[in-house]
Design a protein around this motif. Structure first.
Motif, PDB file in Angstrom:
ATOM      1  N   TRP A   1     -12.790  -2.869  11.154  1.00 24.03           N
ATOM      2  CA  TRP A   1     -11.410  -2.775  10.680  1.00 24.03           C
ATOM      3  C   TRP A   1     -11.268  -3.284   9.255  1.00 24.03           C
TER       4      TRP A   1
ATOM      5  N   TRP B   1      -2.790  -9.007   9.008  1.00 32.07           N
ATOM      6  CA  TRP B   1      -3.615  -8.692  10.166  1.00 32.07           C
ATOM      7  C   TRP B   1      -2.863  -9.119  11.418  1.00 32.07           C
TER       8      TRP B   1
ATOM      9  N   ASP C   1      -5.088  -2.090  19.529  1.00 38.60           N
ATOM     10  CA  ASP C   1      -5.561  -1.031  18.628  1.00 38.60           C
ATOM     11  C   ASP C   1      -4.445  -0.601  17.682  1.00 38.60           C
TER      12      ASP C   1
ATOM     13  N   GLY D   1      -2.619  -2.246  14.143  1.00 40.18           N
ATOM     14  CA  GLY D   1      -2.446  -3.307  13.171  1.00 40.18           C
ATOM     15  C   GLY D   1      -1.350  -3.000  12.168  1.00 40.18           C
TER      16      GLY D   1
ATOM     17  N   CYS E   1      -9.412  -6.031  17.513  1.00 43.44           N
ATOM     18  CA  CYS E   1      -9.312  -4.582  17.707  1.00 43.44           C
ATOM     19  C   CYS E   1      -8.173  -3.969  16.898  1.00 43.44           C
ATOM     20  N   CYS E   2      -7.546  -4.714  16.020  1.00 42.87           N
ATOM     21  CA  CYS E   2      -6.428  -4.191  15.226  1.00 42.87           C
ATOM     22  C   CYS E   2      -6.795  -4.170  13.746  1.00 42.87           C
ATOM     23  N   LYS E   3      -6.401  -3.110  13.073  1.00 45.46           N
ATOM     24  CA  LYS E   3      -6.770  -2.943  11.669  1.00 45.46           C
ATOM     25  C   LYS E   3      -6.132  -3.999  10.775  1.00 45.46           C
ATOM     26  N   THR E   4      -6.768  -4.231   9.658  1.00 49.11           N
ATOM     27  CA  THR E   4      -6.252  -5.111   8.618  1.00 49.11           C
ATOM     28  C   THR E   4      -5.611  -4.260   7.526  1.00 49.11           C
TER      29      THR E   4
ATOM     30  N   HIS F   1      -0.063   3.105  14.548  1.00 42.32           N
ATOM     31  CA  HIS F   1      -0.918   3.361  13.385  1.00 42.32           C
ATOM     32  C   HIS F   1      -0.146   3.585  12.080  1.00 42.32           C
TER      33      HIS F   1
ATOM     34  N   TRP G   1     -12.132  -7.789   5.990  1.00 41.92           N
ATOM     35  CA  TRP G   1     -12.679  -7.289   7.242  1.00 41.92           C
ATOM     36  C   TRP G   1     -12.615  -8.334   8.354  1.00 41.92           C
TER      37      TRP G   1
ATOM     38  N   SER H   1     -10.524  -3.094   5.207  1.00 39.30           N
ATOM     39  CA  SER H   1      -9.568  -2.448   4.315  1.00 39.30           C
ATOM     40  C   SER H   1      -9.992  -2.743   2.888  1.00 39.30           C
TER      41      SER H   1
END
Length: 292
Positions: free
Chosen positions: A19, A111, A152, A154, A95-98, A208, A34, A21
């Protein structure tokens, strides 16, 4: 110039990473944020040694709580110019994007954090020295979403011309039901306190989100949502008035058909581009279009 396959300094230790960025600062430095699992390697390697047989066997360990497990997940920042990697915090939702952004010499990161009781809310930190040091994490909103699982989903961040940080993120409107994810928006001027969250109008459960600042100072927000049983993309434009109140106006998505999701936005001198995943009868493809 970035060499193909370049590795971020400090990201080459054993353990899983994900994840990430990326942002580019005013000097052209490529910055990377990350989620880092290097400490799980040593934790998984814990064992006892049978001195009689010389055989190593796994030591039964009590199952940790969700909060304790999250303590092994960390948030790292680095620049591809070779500077030392910085650990911003631990106890992140792996499990979640930054999301990462820059403005002048400032670096901004958001985050999903795991707070006590496995409450998975959005956190923010900023650096005023180009990423050498970061402020203590700030909770963007007291959503108190308690879940022992993988959302899932972020946050996204963008910085306006006044260096206010705009953050959008998904969370259940009632703080409990994962199947009814809503989108929320908040702003900070000083990096220490955020405005009360504002809900973004959506047609169905939304996921998302991504953000981009337009040339006129407004913010574009794109996401995918479930409408009529299928995922479809949606776009809105956010504007903030003199009193700091944010309002939203719907924008036509480049692709409003079913099976379109995971949008990404990029502002160019001539407009804003969006890319997305398009589900096909067999496999998938990447779509690209202009947001008008």
């Amino acid at each position: 110039r970035l060499a193909q396959g370049a590795t971020g300094t400090g990201s080459d230790a054993d353990g899983v990473r994900g994840w990430e960025s990326v942002a580019v600062d005013a000097k052209g430095n490529v910055l990377v944020l990350w989620l880092d699992h290097r400490e799980t390697v040593s934790a998984d390697a814990m064992h006892k040694h049978d001195s009689a047989s010389g055989v190593q066997s796994a030591t039964p360990m009590p199952k940790p709580s969700p909060t304790e497990r999250a303590g092994l997940s960390q948030l790292y920042f680095s620049s591809l110019n070779g500077t030392k990697a910085v650990k911003i915090t631990r106890s992140v939702c792996y499990c979640c994007k930054t999301s990462l952004a820059t403005a002048g010499g400032n670096v901004y990161a958001v985050w999903r954090h795991v707070y006590p009781g496995s409450q998975r809310d959005i956190a923010f930190s900023m650096s005023a020295d180009g990423g050498r040091t970061f402020s203590a994490p700030v909770r963007v909103s007291d959503d108190h979403w308690q879940i022992d699982g993988c959302p899932d989903n972020g946050p996204a961040i963008a910085i306006d011309r006044d260096r206010r940080a705009h953050v959008v993120w998904p969370t259940p409107a009632d703080g409990k039901t994962a199947s009814s994810l809503a989108l929320f928006y908040a702003i900070t001027r000083d990096g220490r306190a955020f405005t009360t969250r504002t809900r973004i109008p959506t047609r169905g459960p939304a996921s998302h989100p991504q953000m981009a600042m337009e040339r006129d100072g407004s913010m574009l927000v794109a996401w995918d949502e479930i409408v009529d049983g299928a995922r479809r993309m949606a776009v809105t434009r956010a504007r903030v008035d003199a009193a700091g109140i944010v309002s939203f106006s719907a924008v036509t998505s480049p692709d409003g058909s079913a099976g379109s999701w995971y949008p990404a936005l990029s502002t160019t001198p001539t407009g804003t581009l969006m890319a997305w995943v398009k589900q096909l009868d067999k496999g998938s493809a990447i779509g690209v279009g202009t947001v008008k």
